[in-house]
Design an enzyme around this catalytic site. Structure first.
Site, mmCIF file in Angstrom:
data_model
loop_
_atom_site.group_PDB
_atom_site.id
_atom_site.type_symbol
_atom_site.label_atom_id
_atom_site.label_comp_id
_atom_site.label_asym_id
_atom_site.label_seq_id
_atom_site.Cartn_x
_atom_site.Cartn_y
_atom_site.Cartn_z
ATOM 1 C CE LYS A 280 -4.364 1.373 2.196
ATOM 2 N NZ LYS A 280 -5.299 1.106 3.306
ATOM 3 C CD GLU A 367 -19.277 -3.656 8.448
ATOM 4 O OE1 GLU A 367 -18.578 -2.836 7.832
ATOM 5 O OE2 GLU A 367 -19.477 -4.838 8.050
ATOM 6 N NE ARG A 395 -20.775 -3.908 5.434
ATOM 7 C CZ ARG A 395 -20.434 -4.538 4.310
ATOM 8 N NH1 ARG A 395 -20.938 -4.162 3.152
ATOM 9 N NH2 ARG A 395 -19.584 -5.546 4.332
#
Length: 632
Positions: A280, A367, A395
């Site tokens: 990244k 979640e 969610r």
């Protein structure tokens, strides 16, 4: 290369590896320069430059379907499909979307903003392809962080069971926004260090078949030998046990490895996982060396130093205010724990994590698990603070209903990023939570007018013992209000009058209070005296005050930065209907459409949620009453 001249990715087919490497450098310079001015998801995109180029070289988009999970890493894909000329507008009002957008390009076949959806969508597309007897490759690109989502694991199970032809690219950078956590992350860690074994298996089979005399007998057992080999070479072959052919790990910044492996994957029947290791922020030192998540999606920055460009002397951010208050209370109450689904950085829980590492739980992008885990904690007399963005709370809706509210458990849900969030657009606007929470039994729902009231609401929530309680708070910074030294509780279901008035009443809360106050001041100069009420408890409402307002027959305007259908204004209308009041009631809020990206100010103007419109609405409500008085 001038990237703004690119119309389609077809030009990649004839490029050599040396030319591809030069193109990658051009793309990185382009991204670093453009995003320094606009902000955006620079870390994820710098990490997938070679991977995206290789995918477009080997496959044929849009015939072959690329599904970018979460989608914040699709900037390189946008460049290669002819949208570099629009990059000055990315995430800006009416500009290029920061996520895949189907009406933006034929190459964007699946819209994402939430994680872990790509595999299920890819399965649907692959089934449709097979039923329609067409030929194409379906290629979901999913990160190791998104792979922890339950929906992704459900899809893996189904795809492996059906043996569906599909090439899954596992983009493994060991990060989502914050560093990844969990057992699956550890499995991937073992795979990263295992080296390639698929080529070893194939070469072993060829060798066995060539052995004179006994070659035939050995070849008959070659498959069993190969299957045994994988357990010798790689421990815990998670994907192959699910029914996938596993290829990798592959250096995601090495074109020779990428192109060879992707071509191999194309020839392989059934579902394939190509495990690609990327870095990244690759190619830009400040982003590449980031371990905190700050470079995941920053605002504007200085290219040379990597310093973020921020306004000085800004008030405390809402996320920091809430988490700091929770931390302050946790020092006095060891029952308080913090739970977050992969958002310790966004929800500013780093200080809590550092001080109380054994009471802070980042469960990854999960979640539903986070919500029910908080419920389980509450059954054991703990006081869980569930820090979750409004858009991500969607969610976990069933878990809020079934596991928290139904059991009337003492969970404090901190609804971060409530209201419009701006540049991240329609997938992230936190405007639905009031409508999907207000009707749930046992739940208290509130939103503060400023930081001081906010810290007292946190105290209220963590000392509340009668069931679940949720507090909405916006993205960004507070108003700069001084904070009281001592925390106190606010009586549940009480509103407060901020400005007296006799001609009309505005009921509002949170971010729209300044708008209402400005409108009331402007109207007072025209002789119209408007009462402004801080309706800080959305549920339960202050029924005593509401009775008094409606009995007076004053017209009422409700204002909310949330959807109108099922929202706070609807609650006021329901109350009036149930109790036989016929006062004029008007509502302002988010209309029945998804709100796209842009600055919050621009978006509010677009939907006419402004001070000027509040003035207009009150004028329209008051005018008929004034005319009746004139007639009398």
């Amino acid at each position: 290369m001038d990237l703004t001249t690119i119309k389609s990715p077809d030009f990649l087919k004839k490029m050599s590896i040396t030319e591809l490497e030069a193109l990658s450098e051009d793309i990185r310079r382009f991204l670093i320069t453009k995003l320094s001015a606009t902000g955006g998801h620079i870390g994820p995109n710098l990490g997938v430059v070679e991977l995206t180029v290789a995918l477009h070289k080997v496959f044929n988009s849009p015939k072959d379907k690329f599904l970018w999970d979460v989608g914040h890493q699709s900037y390189v894909h946008k460049i290669l499909t002819g949208r570099a000329c629009e990059f000055d507008t990315i995430r800006q009002y009416k500009g290029l979307c920061g996520f895949p957008k189907r009406d933006e390009s034929e190459h964007d076949v699946w819209e994402t903003g939430h994680s872990s959806t790509s595999l299920s969508a890819a399965m649907g597309m692959a089934i449709a392809r097979d039923l329609q007897k067409t030929k194409s490759y379906v290629v979901p690109i999913i990160g190791d962080g998104a792979l922890t989502g339950g929906m992704a694991l459900e899809a893996l199970n189904h795809i492996g069971h059906e043996k569906t032809d599909m090439t899954v690219i596992l983009n493994d950078n060991e990060m989502s926004i914050a560093p990844n956590v969990g057992a699956l992350h550890s499995v991937l860690g073992r795979l990263r260090t295992a080296g390639k074994y698929n080529w070893v298996k194939d070469e072993l089979e060829v060798f066995l078949k060539k052995v004179p005399a006994v070659g035939g007998k050995l070849a008959a057992t070659a498959e069993r030998v190969k299957d045994g080999l994988k357990y010798m070479v790689v421990s815990g072959m998670f994907f192959e046990d699910l029914g996938f052919t596993y290829l990798g790990p592959v250096d995601g910044h090495n074109y020779e490895e990428l192109l060879e492996t992707l071509q191999y994957a194309k020839k392989t029947k059934g579902p394939v996982v190509v495990h690609v290791i990327t870095k990244k922020g690759k190619g830009y030192l400040p982003a590449e060396s980031d371990t905190s998540g700050a470079w995941h999606g920053p605002g504007p920055y200085k290219i040379e130093s990597g310093d973020f460009i921020k306004d000085k002397n800004v008030p405390v951010g809402w996320s920091a205010l809430v988490s700091n208050t929770v931390l302050k209370m946790a020092r006095k109450d060891d029952r308080i724990v913090a739970v977050t689904p992969a958002m310790p950085v966004g929800s500013k829980l780093e200080a809590f994590q550092q001080e109380f590492p054994d009471r802070m739980f980042d469960v990854g992008i999960a979640e539903q698990h986070a919500t029910t885990m908080a419920a389980g904690l509450a059954t054991q007399n703990m006081k869980p603070f569930l820090a979750i963005y409004s858009t991500f709370l969607q969610r976990a809706y069933d878990q809020v209903v079934h596991d928290i509210c139904r059991q009337k458990l003492n969970v404090f849900i901190g609804i971060d990023r409530a209201g419009l969030v701006g540049a991240d657009g329609e997938t992230h606007q936190g405007v639905f939570d009031i409508a999907f929470l207000r009707h749930l039994p046992n739940l208290v729902l509130m939103m503060p007018k400023d930081e001081n009231e906010g810290q007292h609401m946190v105290h209220t929530a963590l000392t509340y013992e009668a069931g679940p309680i949720a507090m909405r708070y916006p993205r960004g910074n507070g108003l700069g209000i001084p904070l009281d030294d001592e925390l106190k509780s606010i009586d549940i279901g009480t509103w407060e009058v901020l400005k007296e008035g006799t001609d009309a009443t505005i009921l509002t809360f949170g971010t729209t209070i300044p708008m209402a106050m400005e409108a009331a001041e402007a109207l007072s100069k025209k002789g119209i005296q408007v009462e402004v009420v801080n309706a800080r408890f959305i549920k339960p409402m202050d029924e005593e005050m509401l009775h008094n307002i409606l009995k007076s027959n004053r017209p009422v305007l409700t204002v909310e930065e949330a959807v109108l259908q099922g929202g706070f204004g609807s609650a006021v209308l329901e109350f009036a209907s149930e109790h036989g009041y016929y006062s004029a009631i008007d509502r302002m809020g988010i209309p029945d459409k998804f709100i796209e990206h842009g600055s919050v100010t621009k978006l509010l103007e677009e939907i006419n949620l402004t001070t000027e419109e509040v003035i207009n609405r009150v004028n329209k409500l008051v005018r008929p009453i004034q005319k009746r008085l004139e007639v009398k």
